[in-house]
Design a protein around this motif. Structure first.
Motif, PDB file in Angstrom:
ATOM      1  N   ALA A 240       4.376   5.208  -1.817  1.00 58.69           N
ATOM      2  CA  ALA A 240       3.259   5.347  -2.760  1.00 58.69           C
ATOM      3  C   ALA A 240       1.923   5.327  -2.031  1.00 58.69           C
ATOM      4  O   ALA A 240       1.010   6.103  -2.351  1.00 58.69           O
ATOM      5  N   ALA A 241       1.799   4.438  -1.040  1.00 60.67           N
ATOM      6  CA  ALA A 241       0.555   4.356  -0.271  1.00 60.67           C
ATOM      7  C   ALA A 241       0.277   5.669   0.448  1.00 60.67           C
ATOM      8  O   ALA A 241      -0.861   6.157   0.466  1.00 60.67           O
ATOM      9  N   GLY A 242       1.305   6.257   1.038  1.00 57.09           N
ATOM     10  CA  GLY A 242       1.120   7.522   1.739  1.00 57.09           C
ATOM     11  C   GLY A 242       0.687   8.638   0.807  1.00 57.09           C
ATOM     12  O   GLY A 242      -0.204   9.434   1.144  1.00 57.09           O
ATOM     13  N   PHE A 243       1.304   8.699  -0.378  1.00 61.36           N
ATOM     14  CA  PHE A 243       0.938   9.741  -1.338  1.00 61.36           C
ATOM     15  C   PHE A 243      -0.517   9.577  -1.773  1.00 61.36           C
ATOM     16  O   PHE A 243      -1.288  10.545  -1.783  1.00 61.36           O
ATOM     17  N   LEU A 244      -0.902   8.349  -2.110  1.00 61.40           N
ATOM     18  CA  LEU A 244      -2.264   8.107  -2.580  1.00 61.40           C
ATOM     19  C   LEU A 244      -3.295   8.332  -1.477  1.00 61.40           C
ATOM     20  O   LEU A 244      -4.358   8.907  -1.714  1.00 61.40           O
ATOM     21  N   ALA A 245      -2.983   7.871  -0.257  1.00 64.93           N
ATOM     22  CA  ALA A 245      -3.919   8.057   0.853  1.00 64.93           C
ATOM     23  C   ALA A 245      -4.176   9.535   1.111  1.00 64.93           C
ATOM     24  O   ALA A 245      -5.314   9.962   1.356  1.00 64.93           O
ATOM     25  N   SER A 246      -3.111  10.322   1.047  1.00 63.32           N
ATOM     26  CA  SER A 246      -3.260  11.763   1.268  1.00 63.32           C
ATOM     27  C   SER A 246      -4.062  12.412   0.147  1.00 63.32           C
ATOM     28  O   SER A 246      -4.982  13.214   0.393  1.00 63.32           O
ATOM     29  N   ARG A 247      -3.753  12.038  -1.084  1.00 64.28           N
ATOM     30  CA  ARG A 247      -4.433  12.638  -2.235  1.00 64.28           C
ATOM     31  C   ARG A 247      -5.928  12.301  -2.261  1.00 64.28           C
ATOM     32  O   ARG A 247      -6.758  13.173  -2.533  1.00 64.28           O
ATOM     33  N   VAL A 248      -6.290  11.037  -2.005  1.00 64.29           N
ATOM     34  CA  VAL A 248      -7.710  10.674  -2.097  1.00 64.29           C
ATOM     35  C   VAL A 248      -8.525  11.314  -0.983  1.00 64.29           C
ATOM     36  O   VAL A 248      -9.750  11.417  -1.082  1.00 64.29           O
ATOM     37  N   GLN A 249      -7.851  11.770   0.075  1.00 66.13           N
ATOM     38  CA  GLN A 249      -8.556  12.460   1.148  1.00 66.13           C
ATOM     39  C   GLN A 249      -8.620  13.970   0.912  1.00 66.13           C
ATOM     40  O   GLN A 249      -9.081  14.712   1.783  1.00 66.13           O
ATOM     41  N   GLY A 250      -8.136  14.410  -0.254  1.00 57.16           N
ATOM     42  CA  GLY A 250      -8.283  15.808  -0.621  1.00 57.16           C
ATOM     43  C   GLY A 250      -7.078  16.693  -0.388  1.00 57.16           C
ATOM     44  O   GLY A 250      -7.157  17.908  -0.621  1.00 57.16           O
ATOM     45  N   ASP A 254       1.682  19.013  -2.124  1.00 53.60           N
ATOM     46  CA  ASP A 254       2.691  19.354  -1.127  1.00 53.60           C
ATOM     47  C   ASP A 254       2.513  18.512   0.137  1.00 53.60           C
ATOM     48  O   ASP A 254       3.467  17.911   0.656  1.00 53.60           O
ATOM     49  N   GLU A 255       1.287  18.427   0.627  1.00 50.21           N
ATOM     50  CA  GLU A 255       1.006  17.622   1.814  1.00 50.21           C
ATOM     51  C   GLU A 255       1.165  16.138   1.508  1.00 50.21           C
ATOM     52  O   GLU A 255       1.709  15.378   2.320  1.00 50.21           O
ATOM     53  N   ALA A 256       0.705  15.721   0.329  1.00 44.85           N
ATOM     54  CA  ALA A 256       0.818  14.306  -0.040  1.00 44.85           C
ATOM     55  C   ALA A 256       2.273  13.870  -0.101  1.00 44.85           C
ATOM     56  O   ALA A 256       2.616  12.743   0.289  1.00 44.85           O
ATOM     57  N   LEU A 257       3.142  14.756  -0.566  1.00 42.05           N
ATOM     58  CA  LEU A 257       4.564  14.428  -0.652  1.00 42.05           C
ATOM     59  C   LEU A 257       5.172  14.269   0.739  1.00 42.05           C
ATOM     60  O   LEU A 257       5.981  13.366   0.978  1.00 42.05           O
ATOM     61  N   ALA A 258       4.769  15.120   1.669  1.00 42.62           N
ATOM     62  CA  ALA A 258       5.257  15.008   3.042  1.00 42.62           C
ATOM     63  C   ALA A 258       4.783  13.700   3.684  1.00 42.62           C
ATOM     64  O   ALA A 258       5.556  12.997   4.350  1.00 42.62           O
ATOM     65  N   VAL A 259       3.510  13.369   3.487  1.00 44.04           N
ATOM     66  CA  VAL A 259       2.970  12.123   4.035  1.00 44.04           C
ATOM     67  C   VAL A 259       3.674  10.928   3.419  1.00 44.04           C
ATOM     68  O   VAL A 259       4.023   9.960   4.118  1.00 44.04           O
ATOM     69  N   ALA A 260       3.910  10.975   2.106  1.00 40.09           N
ATOM     70  CA  ALA A 260       4.596   9.875   1.429  1.00 40.09           C
ATOM     71  C   ALA A 260       5.994   9.660   1.990  1.00 40.09           C
ATOM     72  O   ALA A 260       6.409   8.525   2.265  1.00 40.09           O
ATOM     73  N   ASN A 261       6.739  10.747   2.171  1.00 38.44           N
ATOM     74  CA  ASN A 261       8.086  10.631   2.734  1.00 38.44           C
ATOM     75  C   ASN A 261       8.049  10.076   4.150  1.00 38.44           C
ATOM     76  O   ASN A 261       8.926   9.297   4.546  1.00 38.44           O
ATOM     77  N   ALA A 262       7.045  10.473   4.919  1.00 37.15           N
ATOM     78  CA  ALA A 262       6.915   9.952   6.283  1.00 37.15           C
ATOM     79  C   ALA A 262       6.672   8.445   6.260  1.00 37.15           C
ATOM     80  O   ALA A 262       7.278   7.692   7.028  1.00 37.15           O
ATOM     81  N   CYS A 263       5.798   7.990   5.374  1.00 41.21           N
ATOM     82  CA  CYS A 263       5.505   6.560   5.286  1.00 41.21           C
ATOM     83  C   CYS A 263       6.721   5.778   4.814  1.00 41.21           C
ATOM     84  O   CYS A 263       7.017   4.684   5.324  1.00 41.21           O
ATOM     85  N   GLY A 264       7.458   6.324   3.846  1.00 45.30           N
ATOM     86  CA  GLY A 264       8.678   5.669   3.392  1.00 45.30           C
ATOM     87  C   GLY A 264       9.715   5.578   4.486  1.00 45.30           C
ATOM     88  O   GLY A 264      10.404   4.552   4.632  1.00 45.30           O
TER      89      GLY A 264
END
Length: 288
Positions: A240-250, A254-264
């Motif tokens: 969740a943190a990865g998804f939100l961090a990616s989204r709030v940075q614009g 698609d990118e937010a989902l990749a970042v979220a999976n990486a953080c998980g």
């Protein structure tokens, strides 16, 4: 810089690594024992701080050794703990996490005072300065009122109800959430209602099978990352943190989902509920 507020449980975790998860009337051997801060809201806050996102935490702890240790840990990671309430006559919640060799987790909990905080403990100016309010498992009335206040302030509402979804009535908060995180078990209970009346963006966590985002008529999927699972505790929080961090940075979904999976994945391959999440580590998994 975008700011996130996390609201929910702040716990002390005692992790027992065992040779196997025992069945009823069975016994397992403890191979290792550790103690550290935990709680879903606190875990998300720490991961966001590791990704360089300014983050405040709303929760409650007792005026005891576990509460003081938890505050110290959080402050050292850069989390703003000013909204965290200290209950002078209560005890910090303690969770006993039993983890087997495959990283599967069984949780035993002493609730303590982790739901002593209320919506009013979050100052109006703190909420108004935020871009996202991320709600986790907490008292339903508190979650709903916080979501209402965030909506009134023009702050995006994110909600990850966790394993208590089937035990508590979160209808009001689900209807107010802009982004909702659900794992497979939770989706089986709530997805139809949410799709009809709730969040614009639903993020479904499939564990080792990756995740998907459903936004309107569009569905995006990501297969996840193959890692050696050590401990799944906190993996959903890091996601969740990865998804939100990616989204709030614009970034887009698609990118937010990749970042979220990486953080998980980073969390799943590390012991304990807290993981040293950084953009460097995320980039290595993403191949950037």
């Amino acid at each position: 810089m975008p700011r996130v507020i996390c609201a929910g449980h702040v716990n002390w975790d005692i992790t027992l690594r065992v040779d196997h998860l025992p069945v009823a009337d069975g016994e397992a051997a403890i191979q290792h024992q550790t103690g550290a801060g935990g709680g879903s809201a606190a875990n998300v806050a720490v991961a966001l701080a590791g990704l360089g996102i300014p983050v405040s935490l709303l929760g409650s702890v007792g005026d005891d050794d576990h509460g003081r240790a938890t505050r110290r840990e959080l402050a050292q990671t850069g989390v703003d703990c000013d909204p965290v309430q200290t209950v002078t006559d209560g005890e910090t919640a303690v969770k006993y996490l039993i983890v087997d060799g495959d990283g599967e987790v069984m949780v035993l909990g002493q609730t303590g005072v982790n739901e002593a905080f209320r919506s009013g403990h979050l100052a109006d100016e703190t909420l108004a300065a935020a871009d996202v309010l991320h709600l986790t498992s907490q008292h339903p009335e508190t979650a709903a009122r916080l979501a209402e206040r965030a909506r009134e302030a023009g702050v995006l509402v994110s909600f990850d109800p966790g394993r208590r979804l089937g035990q508590r009535d979160y209808t009001a908060t689900l209807a107010l959430a802009d982004v909702l995180f659900l794992n497979d078990r939770e989706a089986a209970m709530a997805l139809d209602d949410v799709t009809d009346h709730g969040a614009e963006t639903v993020v479904l966590k499939h564990g080792p099978r990756g995740a998907e985002v459903r936004a309107g008529d569009e569905t995006l999927t990501h297969p996840g990352f193959p890692v050696q699972t050590v401990d799944t505790t906190g993996a959903g929080d890091a996601f969740a943190a990865g998804f939100l961090a990616s989204r709030v940075q614009g970034d887009d979904d698609d990118e937010a989902l990749a970042v979220a999976n990486a953080c998980g994945a980073l969390a799943a391959r590390s012991p304990g509920a807290r993981v040293d999440v950084s953009w460097t580590a995320v980039a290595e998994l993403l191949g950037h």
